[in-house]
Design a protein around this motif. Sequence first.
Motif, short mmCIF file in Angstrom:
data_model
loop_
_atom_site.label_atom_id
_atom_site.label_comp_id
_atom_site.label_asym_id
_atom_site.label_seq_id
_atom_site.Cartn_x
_atom_site.Cartn_y
_atom_site.Cartn_z
N GLY A 67 0.80 -1.22 0.00
CA GLY A 67 0.00 0.00 0.00
C GLY A 67 0.83 1.26 0.00
N LEU A 68 2.03 1.22 0.54
CA LEU A 68 2.89 2.40 0.52
C LEU A 68 3.31 2.78 -0.88
CD1 LEU A 68 5.23 1.66 3.58
CD2 LEU A 68 3.51 3.46 3.42
N ALA A 69 3.46 1.77 -1.74
CA ALA A 69 3.92 2.04 -3.11
C ALA A 69 2.79 2.36 -4.07
CB ALA A 69 4.72 0.84 -3.63
N HIS A 70 1.55 2.04 -3.72
CA HIS A 70 0.45 2.20 -4.67
C HIS A 70 -0.65 3.11 -4.15
CE1 HIS A 70 2.33 -1.75 -5.64
NE2 HIS A 70 2.12 -1.37 -6.91
N SER A 71 -0.31 4.04 -3.28
CA SER A 71 -1.32 4.95 -2.75
C SER A 71 -0.72 6.32 -2.53
CB SER A 71 -1.92 4.42 -1.43
OG SER A 71 -0.91 4.35 -0.44
N PHE A 72 -1.59 7.31 -2.43
CA PHE A 72 -1.16 8.68 -2.18
C PHE A 72 -0.65 8.80 -0.75
CE2 PHE A 72 -2.33 13.13 -0.95
CZ PHE A 72 -1.34 13.75 -1.70
N GLY A 73 0.44 9.54 -0.58
CA GLY A 73 1.09 9.58 0.73
C GLY A 73 0.27 10.19 1.83
N LEU A 74 -0.55 11.18 1.51
CA LEU A 74 -1.31 11.90 2.53
C LEU A 74 -2.76 11.44 2.60
CD1 LEU A 74 0.09 15.52 2.12
CD2 LEU A 74 0.61 13.87 3.92
N TRP A 75 -3.02 10.21 2.18
CA TRP A 75 -4.37 9.68 2.33
C TRP A 75 -4.30 8.18 2.59
CZ3 TRP A 75 -8.29 12.05 3.96
CH2 TRP A 75 -9.57 11.48 3.89
N PHE A 76 -5.35 7.67 3.20
CA PHE A 76 -5.35 6.28 3.63
C PHE A 76 -5.54 5.33 2.45
CE2 PHE A 76 -6.76 8.79 7.23
CZ PHE A 76 -6.01 8.28 8.27
N ASN A 77 -5.08 4.10 2.65
CA ASN A 77 -5.27 3.05 1.66
C ASN A 77 -6.53 2.25 2.02
OD1 ASN A 77 -4.60 1.60 -0.59
ND2 ASN A 77 -3.29 0.15 0.51
N ALA A 269 21.96 -6.76 -0.92
CA ALA A 269 21.66 -7.87 -1.81
C ALA A 269 20.86 -8.93 -1.07
CB ALA A 269 22.97 -8.48 -2.35
N GLY A 270 19.72 -9.24 -1.59
CA GLY A 270 18.86 -10.24 -0.97
C GLY A 270 18.10 -9.73 0.23
N GLY A 271 18.19 -8.43 0.52
CA GLY A 271 17.49 -7.88 1.68
C GLY A 271 16.00 -7.69 1.39
N THR A 272 15.20 -7.77 2.42
CA THR A 272 13.75 -7.61 2.29
C THR A 272 13.37 -6.21 2.75
OG1 THR A 272 13.44 -9.96 2.79
CG2 THR A 272 11.51 -8.51 2.99
N PRO A 273 12.75 -5.41 1.88
CA PRO A 273 12.32 -4.07 2.31
C PRO A 273 11.18 -4.16 3.32
CG PRO A 273 11.56 -4.54 0.07
CD PRO A 273 12.45 -5.67 0.45
N VAL A 274 11.33 -3.44 4.39
CA VAL A 274 10.30 -3.40 5.44
C VAL A 274 9.99 -1.95 5.78
CG1 VAL A 274 10.70 -5.69 6.45
CG2 VAL A 274 12.15 -3.76 7.13
N PHE A 275 9.67 -1.18 4.75
CA PHE A 275 9.42 0.23 4.97
C PHE A 275 8.19 0.46 5.86
CE2 PHE A 275 11.52 0.40 0.67
CZ PHE A 275 12.73 0.87 1.16
N ASN A 276 7.23 -0.43 5.80
CA ASN A 276 6.06 -0.28 6.67
C ASN A 276 6.44 -0.42 8.14
OD1 ASN A 276 6.64 -3.03 6.15
ND2 ASN A 276 4.59 -3.63 6.82
N LEU A 277 7.41 -1.30 8.44
CA LEU A 277 7.86 -1.44 9.82
C LEU A 277 8.74 -0.27 10.24
CD1 LEU A 277 8.73 -5.26 9.96
CD2 LEU A 277 6.53 -4.10 10.27
N VAL A 278 9.51 0.27 9.31
CA VAL A 278 10.32 1.45 9.63
C VAL A 278 9.43 2.63 9.98
CG1 VAL A 278 11.99 3.10 8.70
CG2 VAL A 278 12.24 0.67 8.20
#
Length: 311
Positions: A67-77, A269-278
């Motif tokens: 949802g972070l990659a496919h939604s507007f930043g200042l509105w809910f998904n 390399a081979g890392g898993t993005p966890v931007f939602n947890l950050v």
Amino acid sequence: MSSPVTTLAQPSVPSAGSAPRLRTPRRNSPGRPRRSVLLTVLTGLVLLYSLVPLAWLIISATKTQEGLAHSFGLWFNGDFALWDNIRETFTYSDGVFTRWLLNTVLYVVVGAGGATLLAVLGGYALAKFKFPGKRAVFAVVIGAVAVPGTALAVPTFLMFSKMGLTDTPWSVIIPSLISPFGLYLMWVFASEAVPDELLEAARIDGAGELRTFFQVVLPLLAPGIVTVSLFTMVATWNNYFLPLIMLKDPDWYPLTLGLNSWNAQAATAGGTPVFNLVITGSLITVLPLIAAFLLLQKYWQSGLAAGSVKE
């Protein structure tokens, strides 16, 4: 001879047909300050600048990684994933986030608490006691305030490396105990907030220096103590550069370094993005600071010593 008669001028009384004249009210009275449209606009812009990042953080914490990659930043998904993100933040990588949180609390309680205590004791002593070299101490304190912390990071690392204290909690706690700005602030505040007459009266009544400090001085210094403690707490809570050069073991990371390591996983390399947890971890990190400001703001009161001494 007839005595002179003095005629007194009678005040003119308005006739029944004439309306009484009223004074026009002043536009700028002392009790009603003038409004400034420009100042209101500038204040609104500053408020917007301050609240938009916090709003983005709160909204983004409710989204999943997709949802972070496919939604507007200042509105809910569409999916509200705040509780799932919080649960995953505390359980990800064997619950290391809890360890980072406890490390940060340790650094703040011992480091920032000790810095506040030393600033209060030193500021009161410099403000109310006379001793040789006081001007030299003042020059040293002012010079220490002017030196940025990053300029002392490398010498501090070399000194702690010689002492064998790097990669330990002491390498973060000990430098945090020194707050030149807090010492200077308490010095200035104690000079004005603690009247000399009160100290003399307490000493005449037989109170020792410790009893005078704890029963007379500390209540008067409460606003300054709260201010210094908040400054040191925020500085220690958000400290990033010092732990970065001092710590290698992830088990001793504070929240700033831990969240940065999660954020850097996407670039490895081979890392898993966890931007939602950050983002969720960043929101959890901000909440204690907001709570501290809300709980301690009632102690920010000026003039506690007003009226205690009769001039």
